[in-house]
Design an enzyme around this catalytic site. Structure first.
Site, PDB file in Angstrom:
ATOM      1  N   ASP A   1     125.851 -67.425  25.464  1.00  0.00           N
ATOM      2  CA  ASP A   1     125.445 -67.111  24.086  1.00  0.00           C
ATOM      3  C   ASP A   1     126.112 -65.832  23.590  1.00  0.00           C
ATOM      4  O   ASP A   1     126.551 -65.745  22.435  1.00  0.00           O
ATOM      5  CB  ASP A   1     123.926 -66.968  24.008  1.00  0.00           C
TER       6      ASP A   1
ATOM      7  N   HIS B   1     123.555 -69.250  30.802  1.00  0.00           N
ATOM      8  CA  HIS B   1     123.597 -69.583  29.378  1.00  0.00           C
ATOM      9  C   HIS B   1     123.439 -68.358  28.477  1.00  0.00           C
ATOM     10  O   HIS B   1     123.963 -68.339  27.357  1.00  0.00           O
ATOM     11  CB  HIS B   1     122.507 -70.601  29.048  1.00  0.00           C
TER      12      HIS B   1
ATOM     13  N   ASP C   1     130.767 -75.079  21.335  1.00  0.00           N
ATOM     14  CA  ASP C   1     131.804 -74.048  21.377  1.00  0.00           C
ATOM     15  C   ASP C   1     132.935 -74.404  20.415  1.00  0.00           C
ATOM     16  O   ASP C   1     134.093 -74.057  20.639  1.00  0.00           O
ATOM     17  CB  ASP C   1     132.337 -73.876  22.796  1.00  0.00           C
TER      18      ASP C   1
END
Length: 348
Positions: A230, A226, A256
């Protein structure tokens, strides 16, 4: 003997008069002493009250100020000196002090002060200052105009340090309107801008909405974690801002998902070129910590038309769905009224 007897009688008559004057003098002296004692007690009480006021004022960061009219001579309490980072014995020159105010605050202060003096009223203003030591502060100014015989003679009030309050308010507002990860406007701000779109097009200017969804983003989270995801979103935001410099709003509206609101484009073709640029810039790989991450972008475009039966967001979302269903990494334009030739254009 008769002489001494007569003198004794005169002395007996004068003595009470002298004793009365002496008694009166003593009474007067006692009264003066009592008055002096009371004045001393009042002075002590006043000094104590002033000490409490000064300490409370310093603790609350509230200062009292006064400006005489028309010579503009200033009087400050210690807290006001502290707010401006000035020593207590500094000479107060109003013209120099006004240089501490930001351009916007100074203009508003001049406007409110002039009106208050003309109308014999007062005002409240939150102003930004930069002190001689370079510290930026926000102060809340309250002011009241005092008159004598209908003529303004002074303006006075309080100054309160609201820097912490202002900072907290700005932080809360930022959290309410912006995406923390990318710094882009969030969905709430996007929705507000979308609702105002008809007003922006009131003069017939063209407007378009681009909905953008990253292709393959889930795979980045699954493969690289993750944190890498990011970083990818941050890079996406930077590329979108660079590609859509003429747009009214670039926002992150979901995980997204991104959106672009653009007005003032002269043709559907120019918007199509913008969508093509977005697809191209987001399809380039993202490199972070030696790893290369590949993503793409599908874009749905819809043009605003006051006569359209469907919501512009629904139209753009339908075009986005079509772009994904036809292989992703491309854009599609929903049927809309094209401003340059006033004809319907089918989905590209």
């Amino acid at each position: 003997m008769k002489f001494f007897a007569a003198f004794a009688k005169i002395a007996d008559c004068v003595a009470p008069s002298r004793r009365g004057r002496q008694a009166a003098m003593e009474a007067l002296q006692n009264a003066l002493a009592e008055t002096e004692k009371q004045l001393e007690q009042q002075a002590v009480a006043l000094a104590h009250s002033r000490k409490i006021f000064d300490r409370s004022s310093e603790a609350a960061r509230i200062g009292v100020w006064e400006c005489s009219l028309p010579d503009n001579r200033l009087v400050w309490t210690k807290t006001v000196y502290d707010l401006f980072d000035m020593p207590d014995d500094a000479e107060l020159d109003r013209a120099e002090i006004l240089k501490c105010y930001s351009k916007e605050s100074l203009a508003e202060l001049a406007r409110l002060r002039t009106r208050a003096i003309e109308e014999r009223t007062g005002f409240t203003l939150d102003a930004e200052i930069v002190t001689p030591k370079g510290n930026t502060r926000w102060i809340r100014i309250t002011a009241t105009v005092e008159c004598e015989g209908g003529v303004p003679v002074r303006i006075f009030g309080m100054k309160l340090d609201i820097t912490a309050e202002k900072t907290m308010f700005d932080q809360i507002r930022y959290l309410a309107e912006f995406d923390i990860l990318t710094g882009l406007p969030n969905r709430a701000q996007f929705q507000t801008a979308l609702q105002r779109l008809p007003l922006r097009c009131i003069n017939g200017s063209a407007a378009a909405l681009l909905l953008i969804d990253l292709d393959g983003f889930k795979g980045i989270n699954d493969t690289f974690g993750h944190q890498a995801g990011d970083e990818c979103l941050k890079e996406t935001a930077e590329r979108l801002l660079a590609a859509c410099q003429g747009a009214d709003l670039v926002a992150r509206i979901g995980g997204d998902e991104f959106a672009v609101l653009a007005t003032g484009y002269d043709s559907a073709g120019s918007v199509a070129r913008l969508a093509e640029t977005v697809v191209d810039c987001l399809s380039r790989s993202v490199e972070r910590d030696g790893s290369r991450m590949h993503v793409g972008a599908s874009v749905g475009v819809a043009f605003f038309d006051p006569t359209m039966r469907s919501d512009i967001f629904v139209c753009a979302d339908a075009a986005l769905y079509e772009a994904k269903s036809q292989g992703k990494n491309r854009f599609r334009i929903c049927q809309a009224l094209v401003s340059d030739d006033n004809r319907k254009m089918d989905a590209a």
